[in-house]
Design a protein around this motif. Structure first.
Motif, PDB file in Angstrom:
ATOM      1  N   PRO A  66      12.296  -4.799  -8.164  1.00 12.97           N
ATOM      2  CA  PRO A  66      11.808  -5.761  -9.174  1.00 12.97           C
ATOM      3  C   PRO A  66      11.842  -5.174 -10.575  1.00 12.97           C
ATOM      4  O   PRO A  66      11.582  -3.986 -10.779  1.00 12.97           O
ATOM      5  N   SER A  67      12.159  -6.002 -11.546  1.00 15.99           N
ATOM      6  CA  SER A  67      12.270  -5.535 -12.930  1.00 15.99           C
ATOM      7  C   SER A  67      10.914  -5.349 -13.584  1.00 15.99           C
ATOM      8  O   SER A  67      10.784  -4.599 -14.555  1.00 15.99           O
ATOM      9  N   THR A  68       9.898  -6.030 -13.077  1.00 13.65           N
ATOM     10  CA  THR A  68       8.550  -5.947 -13.640  1.00 13.65           C
ATOM     11  C   THR A  68       7.548  -5.715 -12.520  1.00 13.65           C
ATOM     12  O   THR A  68       7.530  -6.479 -11.552  1.00 13.65           O
ATOM     13  N   TRP A  69       6.742  -4.671 -12.632  1.00 10.09           N
ATOM     14  CA  TRP A  69       5.770  -4.343 -11.595  1.00 10.09           C
ATOM     15  C   TRP A  69       4.704  -3.432 -12.180  1.00 10.09           C
ATOM     16  O   TRP A  69       4.842  -2.916 -13.288  1.00 10.09           O
ATOM     17  N   ASN A  70       3.624  -3.257 -11.448  1.00 12.69           N
ATOM     18  CA  ASN A  70       2.588  -2.315 -11.870  1.00 12.69           C
ATOM     19  C   ASN A  70       1.912  -1.716 -10.650  1.00 12.69           C
ATOM     20  O   ASN A  70       2.019  -2.249  -9.534  1.00 12.69           O
ATOM     21  N   MET A  71       1.245  -0.610 -10.859  1.00 13.74           N
ATOM     22  CA  MET A  71       0.557   0.051  -9.755  1.00 13.74           C
ATOM     23  C   MET A  71      -0.676   0.751 -10.286  1.00 13.74           C
ATOM     24  O   MET A  71      -0.778   1.094 -11.467  1.00 13.74           O
ATOM     25  N   GLN A  72      -1.614   0.968  -9.377  1.00 10.79           N
ATOM     26  CA  GLN A  72      -2.821   1.726  -9.682  1.00 10.79           C
ATOM     27  C   GLN A  72      -3.399   2.231  -8.385  1.00 10.79           C
ATOM     28  O   GLN A  72      -3.542   1.468  -7.420  1.00 10.79           O
ATOM     29  N   GLY A  73      -3.733   3.505  -8.353  1.00  7.95           N
ATOM     30  CA  GLY A  73      -4.238   4.081  -7.107  1.00  7.95           C
ATOM     31  C   GLY A  73      -3.170   4.026  -6.037  1.00  7.95           C
ATOM     32  O   GLY A  73      -2.049   4.502  -6.226  1.00  7.95           O
ATOM     33  N   THR A  74      -3.483   3.432  -4.913  1.00  8.40           N
ATOM     34  CA  THR A  74      -2.523   3.329  -3.810  1.00  8.40           C
ATOM     35  C   THR A  74      -1.959   1.918  -3.665  1.00  8.40           C
ATOM     36  O   THR A  74      -1.416   1.573  -2.610  1.00  8.40           O
ATOM     37  N   GLU A  75      -2.063   1.107  -4.708  1.00  7.61           N
ATOM     38  CA  GLU A  75      -1.613  -0.282  -4.624  1.00  7.61           C
ATOM     39  C   GLU A  75      -0.504  -0.569  -5.639  1.00  7.61           C
ATOM     40  O   GLU A  75      -0.620  -0.255  -6.820  1.00  7.61           O
ATOM     41  N   LEU A  76       0.559  -1.171  -5.140  1.00 12.44           N
ATOM     42  CA  LEU A  76       1.720  -1.547  -5.939  1.00 12.44           C
ATOM     43  C   LEU A  76       1.793  -3.067  -5.993  1.00 12.44           C
ATOM     44  O   LEU A  76       1.689  -3.732  -4.953  1.00 12.44           O
ATOM     45  N   PHE A  77       1.992  -3.635  -7.194  1.00 10.50           N
ATOM     46  CA  PHE A  77       1.935  -5.080  -7.391  1.00 10.50           C
ATOM     47  C   PHE A  77       3.251  -5.619  -7.959  1.00 10.50           C
ATOM     48  O   PHE A  77       3.870  -4.989  -8.815  1.00 10.50           O
ATOM     49  N   GLU A 101       2.433   0.386 -15.703  1.00  8.70           N
ATOM     50  CA  GLU A 101       3.024  -0.947 -15.802  1.00  8.70           C
ATOM     51  C   GLU A 101       4.449  -0.817 -16.316  1.00  8.70           C
ATOM     52  O   GLU A 101       4.693  -0.197 -17.358  1.00  8.70           O
ATOM     53  N   VAL A 102       5.393  -1.376 -15.581  1.00  3.94           N
ATOM     54  CA  VAL A 102       6.805  -1.368 -15.969  1.00  3.94           C
ATOM     55  C   VAL A 102       7.232  -2.815 -16.167  1.00  3.94           C
ATOM     56  O   VAL A 102       7.065  -3.647 -15.268  1.00  3.94           O
ATOM     57  N   THR A 103       7.780  -3.121 -17.335  1.00  7.51           N
ATOM     58  CA  THR A 103       8.232  -4.484 -17.620  1.00  7.51           C
ATOM     59  C   THR A 103       9.629  -4.454 -18.219  1.00  7.51           C
ATOM     60  O   THR A 103       9.989  -3.527 -18.960  1.00  7.51           O
ATOM     61  N   ALA A 104      10.421  -5.458 -17.876  1.00 10.29           N
ATOM     62  CA  ALA A 104      11.762  -5.579 -18.456  1.00 10.29           C
ATOM     63  C   ALA A 104      11.645  -6.022 -19.908  1.00 10.29           C
ATOM     64  O   ALA A 104      10.807  -6.853 -20.255  1.00 10.29           O
ATOM     65  N   ARG A 105      12.487  -5.488 -20.745  1.00 11.56           N
ATOM     66  CA  ARG A 105      12.467  -5.825 -22.155  1.00 11.56           C
ATOM     67  C   ARG A 105      13.319  -7.067 -22.435  1.00 11.56           C
ATOM     68  O   ARG A 105      14.397  -7.229 -21.866  1.00 11.56           O
ATOM     69  N   ALA A 106      12.837  -7.902 -23.329  1.00 11.32           N
ATOM     70  CA  ALA A 106      13.676  -8.934 -23.910  1.00 11.32           C
ATOM     71  C   ALA A 106      14.437  -8.314 -25.083  1.00 11.32           C
ATOM     72  O   ALA A 106      14.110  -7.222 -25.541  1.00 11.32           O
ATOM     73  N   ARG A 107      15.440  -9.018 -25.560  1.00 10.77           N
ATOM     74  CA  ARG A 107      16.255  -8.473 -26.658  1.00 10.77           C
ATOM     75  C   ARG A 107      15.397  -8.149 -27.885  1.00 10.77           C
ATOM     76  O   ARG A 107      15.534  -7.090 -28.498  1.00 10.77           O
ATOM     77  N   ALA A 108      14.473  -9.047 -28.232  1.00  9.44           N
ATOM     78  CA  ALA A 108      13.622  -8.819 -29.395  1.00  9.44           C
ATOM     79  C   ALA A 108      12.726  -7.609 -29.188  1.00  9.44           C
ATOM     80  O   ALA A 108      12.455  -6.854 -30.111  1.00  9.44           O
ATOM     81  N   SER A 109      12.270  -7.414 -27.946  1.00  9.57           N
ATOM     82  CA  SER A 109      11.407  -6.280 -27.644  1.00  9.57           C
ATOM     83  C   SER A 109      12.160  -4.968 -27.814  1.00  9.57           C
ATOM     84  O   SER A 109      11.605  -3.978 -28.264  1.00  9.57           O
ATOM     85  N   VAL A 125       0.846  -1.189   0.000  1.00  8.86           N
ATOM     86  CA  VAL A 125       0.000   0.000   0.000  1.00  8.86           C
ATOM     87  C   VAL A 125       0.887   1.247   0.000  1.00  8.86           C
ATOM     88  O   VAL A 125       1.765   1.400   0.850  1.00  8.86           O
ATOM     89  N   LEU A 126       0.657   2.126  -0.965  1.00 13.11           N
ATOM     90  CA  LEU A 126       1.428   3.361  -1.097  1.00 13.11           C
ATOM     91  C   LEU A 126       0.776   4.493  -0.318  1.00 13.11           C
ATOM     92  O   LEU A 126      -0.413   4.441  -0.007  1.00 13.11           O
ATOM     93  N   LYS A 127       1.551   5.511  -0.049  1.00 16.53           N
ATOM     94  CA  LYS A 127       1.059   6.627   0.760  1.00 16.53           C
ATOM     95  C   LYS A 127       0.350   7.688  -0.077  1.00 16.53           C
ATOM     96  O   LYS A 127      -0.247   8.608   0.473  1.00 16.53           O
ATOM     97  N   ARG A 128       0.442   7.571  -1.387  1.00 16.36           N
ATOM     98  CA  ARG A 128      -0.263   8.503  -2.264  1.00 16.36           C
ATOM     99  C   ARG A 128      -0.802   7.732  -3.464  1.00 16.36           C
ATOM    100  O   ARG A 128      -0.397   6.593  -3.717  1.00 16.36           O
ATOM    101  N   SER A 129      -1.698   8.346  -4.193  1.00 21.03           N
ATOM    102  CA  SER A 129      -2.379   7.664  -5.290  1.00 21.03           C
ATOM    103  C   SER A 129      -1.677   7.941  -6.614  1.00 21.03           C
ATOM    104  O   SER A 129      -1.183   9.055  -6.852  1.00 21.03           O
TER     105      SER A 129
END
Length: 218
Positions: free
Chosen positions: A177-188, A118-126, A109-113
């Motif tokens: 973490p190299s791959t994560w996402n968030m929305q509102g006050t929640e980080l995944f 979405e942040v994801t690590a790239r593969a070489r082809a990407s 749970v984050l302290k602000r919204s």
């Protein structure tokens, strides 16, 4: 001839149903024992265990979380509510068989919204495809970051409020973490594989530095 066949079929059905009932009873007992073990572990370690919790963030999970959350462990780590959970996703691999996966998700749970990010690590082809064609993603302006990570967000203009130089350095240096996402006050943070009790704290600890950087801002 018909009567013996009918009797045989009837006996087979009775035996089959009896086996189904026995299997269900043993399965239920095994699940109760496993949940008791998890509950006892949580009590010893200062966590809260919940079986099949109803959570608002379930819709954010990859695979659509069609089977719901199996179980979750929650605590407050350095003043921050954190949950580590396992859920299951059943997918059809072809027309006749299905595969069930059991991903792990850590939620802080984050302290602000924040907007959806979405942040994801790239593969070489990407990396090559992005350089040639783009791909519906948002460039950060940092060449090293954009070469190694993909950012998708509903609010590109707000990126400066969360993508701090410290976060960029930590992302490139592998401290978060190299791959994560968030929305509102929640980080995944999602990982494949079944959840083991002795790894729960590690999952939570791995996400807190990223949450701290996001709360700190620019």
């Amino acid at each position: 001839m018909g009567d013996p066949i009918a009797v045989t079929i009837g006996a087979f059905c009775v035996v089959f149903l009896a086996l189904v009932v026995v299997a269900a009873v043993f399965g239920s007992r095994r699940r109760r024992r496993e949940q008791d073990r998890m509950r006892q572990w949580a009590a010893r370690k200062g966590w809260t265990f919940t079986a099949h919790p109803h959570v608002d963030w379930g819709r954010q999970l990859p695979g659509g979380n069609r089977n719901g959350i199996d179980y979750a462990f929650s605590t407050v780590l350095r003043g921050r509510p954190v949950t580590v959970a396992q859920y299951s996703v059943t997918e059809a691999s072809d027309g006749t068989t299905t595969n069930t996966h059991y991903p792990i998700v850590t939620v802080a749970v984050l302290k602000r919204s924040f907007p959806s990010v979405e942040v994801t690590a790239r593969a070489r082809a990407s990396r090559l495809k992005s350089a040639l064609f783009g791909g519906g993603e948002t460039a950060t302006g940092n060449p090293d970051f954009d070469r190694n990570f993909r950012v998708r967000t509903t609010a590109p203009a707000a990126m400066r409020h969360w993508l701090s130089p410290s976060l960029i350095a930590a992302q490139l240096g592998g401290q978060v973490p190299s791959t994560w996402n968030m929305q509102g006050t929640e980080l995944f943070y999602h990982r494949p594989g079944r959840l083991e009790l002795d790894e729960i704290a590690d999952h939570a600890i791995a996400l807190t530095p990223l949450a701290d950087l996001l709360d700190g801002g620019t």
